[in-house]
Design an enzyme around this catalytic site. Sequence first.
Site, mmCIF file in Angstrom:
data_model
loop_
_atom_site.group_PDB
_atom_site.id
_atom_site.type_symbol
_atom_site.label_atom_id
_atom_site.label_comp_id
_atom_site.label_asym_id
_atom_site.label_seq_id
_atom_site.Cartn_x
_atom_site.Cartn_y
_atom_site.Cartn_z
ATOM 1 N N SER A 298 22.276 24.659 -40.424
ATOM 2 C CA SER A 298 21.961 25.837 -39.616
ATOM 3 C C SER A 298 22.371 25.565 -38.174
ATOM 4 C CB SER A 298 20.466 26.153 -39.743
ATOM 5 O OG SER A 298 20.191 27.429 -39.232
ATOM 6 N N ASN A 299 21.830 26.289 -37.225
ATOM 7 C CA ASN A 299 22.156 26.045 -35.822
ATOM 8 C C ASN A 299 20.957 26.397 -34.942
ATOM 9 O OD1 ASN A 299 22.410 28.938 -34.950
ATOM 10 N ND2 ASN A 299 23.957 28.886 -36.569
ATOM 11 N N ALA A 300 21.124 26.213 -33.628
ATOM 12 C CA ALA A 300 19.981 26.277 -32.706
ATOM 13 C C ALA A 300 19.648 27.682 -32.198
ATOM 14 C CB ALA A 300 20.263 25.361 -31.513
#
Length: 228
Positions: A25-27
Amino acid sequence: MGKYSKIIITSGPTREWIDPVRFISNASSGKMGYCLAQEATHLVKDIVYIRGLTEPKYSEPKGARIIKVETTLEMRDAVLKEVDSSSILIMAAAPADFRPKNANESKIKKEEGSDTLVLELIKNPDILVSVHEKIHTQNLKDILRIGFSAETDLLDQNALGKLRKKNLDFIVGNYVGKDSKGFGDLDTSVIVYGKEGSKKEIGPASKETIAKGILEYLDILSKQESII
Ligand code: CTP
């Protein structure tokens, strides 16, 4: 909002499972999408909030119909289903660009004697490009497409490249990264680039104020028929 009666906003990160306990995923927190959805309630009645796994406080903007998705493929399908003539699509989400080619059904175990793990990834479709294809094949009219371009370097060059590559009407560019302020809760500033060469800076300000500024700008332009 001129001739537009529906605003679709995507928000937050998508999640791609590697095995039953791990994912890519990502931030992205979902804050920008959330602020846009809240502000959009002042402009049109029909607001659709298609969200990935945002932070809980950014999951339910009031006044919007909420569609929860997990993966980039699910987000693409939800967007393609919602987008129709007279809608504005604002892609504030950060969809994962890749997914594991073969997600493992059981938990991946550390192999004795090996210090590395090779994970094969496959490219996800680009949602904005998929929407452009739908507009083209179904001859849909009056769909305004706005992308975001979160960059660590060369903002003008990267944002304008994406504006052209994805055939967008506008792209909202900003700097992100560990030491800059684009992701999360802090103040930031953005530049809205238009396909006709316009360039408008908004901020530095809170994401609430930036979201308001972006929508006010689009609202003004949407009432000037010649521009969008
Ligand atoms: N986007 C999309 N579909 C994807 C990935 C991104 O529609 N599979 C949208 C994002 O929501 C954003 C815009 O495209 O509005 C730009 O996203 P970004 O991640 O900055 O660009 P990419 O095209 O993924 O390019 P790169 O990661 O190489 O910078």
